[in-house]
Design a protein around this motif. Structure first.
Motif, mmCIF file in Angstrom:
data_model
loop_
_atom_site.group_PDB
_atom_site.id
_atom_site.type_symbol
_atom_site.label_atom_id
_atom_site.label_comp_id
_atom_site.label_asym_id
_atom_site.label_seq_id
_atom_site.Cartn_x
_atom_site.Cartn_y
_atom_site.Cartn_z
ATOM 1 N N UNK A 278 45.042 36.237 47.634
ATOM 2 C CA UNK A 278 44.337 35.900 49.096
ATOM 3 C C UNK A 278 42.579 36.028 48.518
ATOM 4 N N UNK A 279 42.555 36.748 48.254
ATOM 5 C CA UNK A 279 40.666 36.802 48.018
ATOM 6 C C UNK A 279 39.907 37.098 46.856
ATOM 7 N N UNK A 280 41.057 37.703 46.141
ATOM 8 C CA UNK A 280 40.663 37.516 45.013
ATOM 9 C C UNK A 280 40.909 35.947 44.269
ATOM 10 N N UNK B 261 46.137 37.178 35.332
ATOM 11 C CA UNK B 261 45.572 36.913 35.720
ATOM 12 C C UNK B 261 44.798 35.591 36.291
ATOM 13 N N UNK B 262 44.247 34.788 36.880
ATOM 14 C CA UNK B 262 43.434 34.357 37.055
ATOM 15 C C UNK B 262 42.359 34.544 38.403
ATOM 16 N N UNK B 263 40.698 34.945 38.350
ATOM 17 C CA UNK B 263 40.466 34.755 40.067
ATOM 18 C C UNK B 263 39.331 34.206 39.918
ATOM 19 N N UNK B 264 38.852 34.691 40.583
ATOM 20 C CA UNK B 264 37.466 33.659 40.865
ATOM 21 C C UNK B 264 36.426 34.218 40.939
ATOM 22 N N UNK B 265 37.082 35.498 40.113
ATOM 23 C CA UNK B 265 35.954 36.197 38.772
ATOM 24 C C UNK B 265 36.361 35.806 37.741
ATOM 25 N N UNK B 266 37.059 35.343 37.436
ATOM 26 C CA UNK B 266 37.194 35.618 35.776
ATOM 27 C C UNK B 266 38.594 35.700 35.737
ATOM 28 N N UNK B 267 39.179 36.210 34.296
ATOM 29 C CA UNK B 267 40.164 35.807 34.352
ATOM 30 C C UNK B 267 40.728 37.962 34.005
ATOM 31 N N UNK B 268 42.029 38.493 34.337
ATOM 32 C CA UNK B 268 42.013 39.682 34.611
ATOM 33 C C UNK B 268 43.303 39.580 33.787
ATOM 34 N N UNK B 269 43.264 40.626 32.574
ATOM 35 C CA UNK B 269 44.236 40.492 31.393
ATOM 36 C C UNK B 269 44.700 42.318 31.129
ATOM 37 N N UNK B 270 45.888 42.892 31.902
ATOM 38 C CA UNK B 270 45.773 44.427 30.938
ATOM 39 C C UNK B 270 46.720 44.576 30.969
ATOM 40 N N UNK B 271 47.263 45.639 30.262
ATOM 41 C CA UNK B 271 48.452 46.227 30.090
ATOM 42 C C UNK B 271 48.769 47.727 30.952
ATOM 43 N N UNK B 272 50.344 48.174 31.548
ATOM 44 C CA UNK B 272 50.885 48.941 31.942
ATOM 45 C C UNK B 272 52.134 49.341 31.181
ATOM 46 N N UNK C 107 40.817 53.801 47.081
ATOM 47 C CA UNK C 107 39.491 53.192 46.452
ATOM 48 C C UNK C 107 39.073 52.115 47.568
ATOM 49 N N UNK C 108 38.563 50.994 47.217
ATOM 50 C CA UNK C 108 38.281 49.672 47.900
ATOM 51 C C UNK C 108 38.042 49.041 46.545
ATOM 52 N N UNK C 109 38.598 47.680 46.647
ATOM 53 C CA UNK C 109 37.898 46.099 46.289
ATOM 54 C C UNK C 109 36.991 46.074 46.504
ATOM 55 N N UNK C 110 36.646 45.313 46.426
ATOM 56 C CA UNK C 110 35.543 45.074 46.317
ATOM 57 C C UNK C 110 34.571 43.336 45.647
#
Length: 665
Positions: free
Chosen positions: A72-74, A106-117, A149-152
């Motif tokens: 929600x926040x992101x 995913x798309x977020x308020x700060x752009x796209x995040x794309x990673x492998x796990x 960790x904290x997500x900012x």
């Protein structure tokens, strides 16, 4: 008997095969898990798919809440978690643990995040049933996110683009304002009433602000902001003990009232505006352009705030996950001359009216003014309800933008009518016998008659008609020209079409339906009455076309715009010279003698438009004057003032115009 044994054997084989097929596979389990993830079914993900060690480490409530809160926040959107099975079947037989790859997007308020796990699945037996379970950790939420960790979310506000005039003078800038505040320990409550009156607020409001939980005795408690233009008022307020006025950042409009209607101002986001703008990255707390160029060029001026999502480690180090760089708004330079605008405003500020100045050779709009006006700095800093009410109820309507409206041009129309008539064969030396003050074509006009103000000449040619603004002469040449030719002539000047101008301006009209329906209407229209309507911008630009020997330039407001022709071949050079000579005589020999200015050769045409419901009644009068200096013909000025009947009609507008020329360079 053999048949029975065969059937039993077949059933045993089928059951054995079924048991093999039903045996859970890790890739199927992972696929099911990613399907739930994409649907954000976090409870079920936790209950049915995580290893025992995971659920021992992470409580369900924390697991579900962290996903939901962060997403929600992101402002997570278009979540896509993918596991692609390899083309060749994998053999998981006899394995207790496997590792399989997934991709998280995913798309977020700060752009796209794309990673492998890489996901570790472990075989576990629960309730006598064996299955594969996922070893989950916090890196499933965001890459490299560890427990503790904290997500900012970081934000760098974009600097709003600034607006300047042609000479680099600031019209709208990111400047400063006074912020009036009180220091509780130094403030005497006996001064509460005095302070509230000066701030145009209530004692209760001040007490409420001072009573907030964060307030300390030595803290400055902000109460109200004032523009730098109100320095004297601020100085009066800070005479009260405990009241201070430090400067703070604020949008600033240095030319205040002089440019208010043109530039506009910033204002708070309304619920209605937010619904329209929320998909463009706006928040409810953002301020947006209200009125004028601030609103018209909101997208260009606003820019784009920089945003980032980053992880803050326990030791204070940070790691950026994704970011959108800040993009400051674009600056704008106008063709407007701010000092000219200010000078013109000083002459008109008590009037209800509008004015514009245009360079006839380039089409550059040098001034665009509406009066009376308001101080946009008050609005951007928070105008009081009482002050706003006073502006709204002011009979001269200072909030109304008059330069965007269309008015009856009155006798200033005669310069355009002259052009149309000359193009249709009018002999400028032909005289019309006009012995009386009133005239009608014949009895078919009933009680309607055209009235002229001055009876200087009984034998009237074009020169005389322009000098003394003879309505009867122009009514007669209008009839000679004919309704079809008259309308076509006006269309060549741009009547009935959108004005090609950056700022929205009401289009000029021949009539309400675009046609001339009767001889009376044609006669009236020829001298600027009837249903003819023009904006002051189009009126001035039409005279520019005459003065520029038949070429009307496209009016331009932005320095980045290139000069371009809008209308050409409006009249011949010979006819243009004739009209320019007559415009000069309007001042030297005619009714605009009060426009004479030492050292300048002022020329032009006056106009009075009577606004009334029917002939025989008394209405209000608007006075106009379109003028230029023939010694320096680099500007055509048109001024229209409302309700001038008791102040000399158009002569009053002439006098205001004269004062401008005397005070301007």
């Amino acid at each position: 008997m053999k048949k029975v044994w065969f059937l039993l054997a077949s059933m045993i084989v089928i059951l054995a095969l079924s048991a093999c097929q039903e045996k859970p596979q890790p890739d199927d389990r992972l696929q099911a898990y990613t399907d739930l993830w994409n649907k954000q079914k976090f409870e079920k993900m936790y209950d049915s798919y995580l290893t025992s060690s995971t659920t021992d480490t992470f409580k369900k409530e924390d697991f579900v809440k962290r996903y939901k809160d962060l997403y929600k926040d992101l402002e997570v959107d278009n979540l896509k978690v993918t596991y692609k099975k390899p083309q060749e079947d994998q053999d998981f037989k006899d394995k207790e643990e496997v590792k399989l790859p997934i991709t998280i997007e995913m798309k977020t308020l700060a752009g796209e995040i794309n990673y492998e796990k890489e996901v570790t699945l472990t075989k576990e037996k629960r309730d006598d049933k064996e299955d594969w379970y996922i070893q989950w950790d916090t890196t499933f939420i965001l890459p490299n996110l560890e427990e503790g960790d904290k997500v900012r979310i970081g934000s760098i506000p974009a600097k709003r683009g600034e607006i300047f005039d042609r000479n680099g003078e600031p019209l709208a800038v990111n400047g400063q304002a006074y912020e009036i505040g009180v220091v509780p320990q130094d403030f005497n409550e006996k001064d509460l009433d005095k302070l509230s009156k000066l701030l145009e607020t209530t004692p209760e409001y001040i007490q409420e602000q001072m009573g907030q939980s964060w307030v300390k005795p030595s803290h400055l408690v902000p109460l109200k902001k004032y523009p730098l233009t109100q320095k004297e008022k601020v100085e009066e307020i800070v005479k009260i003990g405990g009241v201070l006025s430090p400067k703070t950042e604020a949008r600033e409009y240095p030319y205040a009232e002089a440019t208010a209607h043109l530039i506009g101002h910033l204002g708070n986001m309304t619920a209605e505006k937010y619904e329209k703008l929320k998909d463009k990255g706006y928040s409810k707390e953002d301020r947006v352009g209200i009125r004028g160029l601030e609103q018209l060029f909101e997208e260009k001026l606003r820019g784009q705030s920089g945003k980032s999502i980053y992880i803050e480690k326990e030791d204070g180090e940070t790691e950026t996950i994704t970011e959108i760089p800040v993009k400051d708004g674009e600056n704008m330079t106008l063709t407007i001359d701010a000092e000219m605008q200010k000078t013109l405003y000083q002459q008109m500020k008590t009037e209800a009216g509008t004015a514009t100045a245009i360079h006839p050779k380039t089409g550059e709009v040098l001034s665009l003014l509406s009066t009376p006006s308001y101080d946009p700095n008050e609005f951007v800093l928070g105008i009081s309800s009482s002050r706003y009410k006073a502006l709204e109820e002011n009979p001269k309507k200072p909030l109304l933008n008059r330069f965007s409206l269309a008015y009856s041009p009155g006798s200033t129309m005669k310069g355009i009518t002259s052009t149309v008539a000359l193009n249709n064969g009018l002999d400028p030396n032909k005289t019309f016998s006009i012995p009386d003050k009133q005239w009608q074509k014949d009895s078919s006009w009933g009680d309607y008659k055209v009235t002229r103000v001055f009876t200087n000449d009984s034998s009237v040619d074009l020169e005389s008609a322009l000098k003394f603004s003879d309505n009867i002469y122009f009514a007669q040449i209008g009839l000679e020209t004919g309704d079809k030719n008259f309308v076509e002539g006006l269309k060549k000047f741009g009547f009935g079409e959108e004005i090609p101008f950056t700022y929205p301006i009401t289009a000029s009209q021949v009539s309400n339906n675009g046609k001339i329906s009767s001889e009376i209407q044609l006669a009236d229209s020829a001298f600027g009455q009837g249903e003819i309507l023009m904006s002051v911008l189009h009126l001035a630009n039409s005279y520019c076309g005459i003065i520029n020997d038949g070429t009307m330039m496209k009016p331009i407001l932005l320095d980045s715009e290139k000069s371009a022709e809008w209308k050409t071949e409006l009249l011949s050079k010979e006819h243009a010279e004739l009209l320019k000579t007559n415009f000069r005589k309007v001042v030297t020999e005619g009714i605009a003698g009060k426009a004479a200015v030492k050292g300048k050769a002022i020329a032009g045409k006056t106009g009075t438009a009577e606004i009334k419901s029917e002939q025989g009644t008394t209405g209000t009068e608007n006075g106009s004057f379109v003028s230029y200096d023939q010694n320096n013909p680099n500007m055509v000025l048109a001024i229209l003032l409302e309700d001038v009947a008791e102040r000399g009609g158009s002569t009053h507008t002439v006098e205001v115009t004269k004062r401008f020329y005397e005070s301007w360079k």
